[in-house]
Design a protein around this motif. Structure first.
Motif: not given
Length: 280
Positions: A116-134
């Motif tokens: 639900s966040f607006s475009n261009n909201s964050f300086d850093v976006v990360f995930s740990i141990g998530l993408m391999e489950h897609f």
């Protein structure tokens, strides 16, 4: 989540139910008392080095946060942390850990593919141990890039199905002995989808969507446990401290052999995971 294989989200939730590992606190301000605290301290050091900005405070989003262990380190260093997960139960655990450690964070129960966040909201976006489950990564990657500010940093920490063919291969015999000697544990892990894709798939997709992109193996030491798979089971404190000292010696050797890189980074396929970092 639409892109998970059928049943995986519920399986994740089930794996968190009634297990002491659920409430493990992987954050510490002190010297780490176990190998997972040691790992997350090193994760934080690497991420912090790679952000390459002079800003004193980042607005950070962790997608698929779980316990929020890495966000806890960022929060403790004064950054504005936002944590998102689809599971209410997991978010509750993260909130409890933040409260226990007097950390500030903002928590969201949302689908990572439709944030639900607006475009261009964050300086850093990360995930740990998530993408391999897609199975299909495009939509979630597009969402992460959408909410990232121009010049911001995207981190993908991916744990593919290595089948013990990385650094773990020389230590699997120890885990098998520990597993054999573990009594009164009838836990059966629900199966969740985990891809065996290496960084190529991610790099190819992101190449034309970001300004710069890099990748590396990461977590260059083994994992020793009677239950190495999620949920990760720790041993007693003295055993964990012995392991930490062993890992420190391994890292010292790596730093001597590869003096120009953080020894927590390594060749892809050698470590426990791989890391992709990109600038929008």
């Amino acid at each position: 989540m639409k892109k998970f294989k059928k049943g995986s989200v519920e399986s994740f939730k089930q794996n968190w139910v009634n297990r002491p590992e659920t409430n493990y606190n992987h954050f510490t301000r002190d010297n780490p008392k176990n190998q997972i605290q040691f790992a997350f301290q090193n994760h934080f050091k690497v991420f912090n080095e790679l952000i390459h900005t002079k800003k004193r405070e980042y607005k950070i989003l962790e997608v698929g946060c779980g316990r929020g262990s890495l966000s806890a380190y960022f929060s403790d260093n004064g950054h504005d942390c936002h944590l998102l997960d689809i599971s209410k139960e997991i978010i509750n655990t993260a909130q409890e850990i933040f409260k226990l450690n007097n950390l500030k964070g903002n928590f969201y129960i949302e689908d990572a593919e439709e944030m639900s966040f607006s475009n261009n909201s964050f300086d850093v976006v990360f995930s740990i141990g998530l993408m391999e489950h897609f199975k299909d990564i495009e939509k979630i990657l597009d969402e992460k890039i959408r909410v990232l500010k121009k010049g911001g940093t995207l981190f993908l920490y991916v744990v593919p199905e290595y089948n013990g063919n990385n650094i773990q291969k020389d230590y699997n015999w120890i885990n098998e002995i520990l597993k054999t000697n573990t009594k009164n544990d009838n836990f059966v892990k629900d199966k969740v989808f985990r891809s065996d894709d290496d960084s190529t798939k991610y790099l190819n997709y992101l190449n034309n969507k970001v300004e710069s992109i890099n990748s590396s193996g990461i977590y260059s030491v083994p994992m020793i446990s009677p239950s190495i798979s999620f949920p990760f089971s720790l041993m007693n404190t003295s055993q964990e401290l012995i392991l930490i000292n062993h890992y420190k010696s391994l890292l010292k050797k790596r730093r001597k052999n590869y003096p120009n890189i953080n020894p927590w980074l390594c060749e892809e396929g050698f470590g426990q995971a791989f890391l992709i970092w990109a600038k929008k």
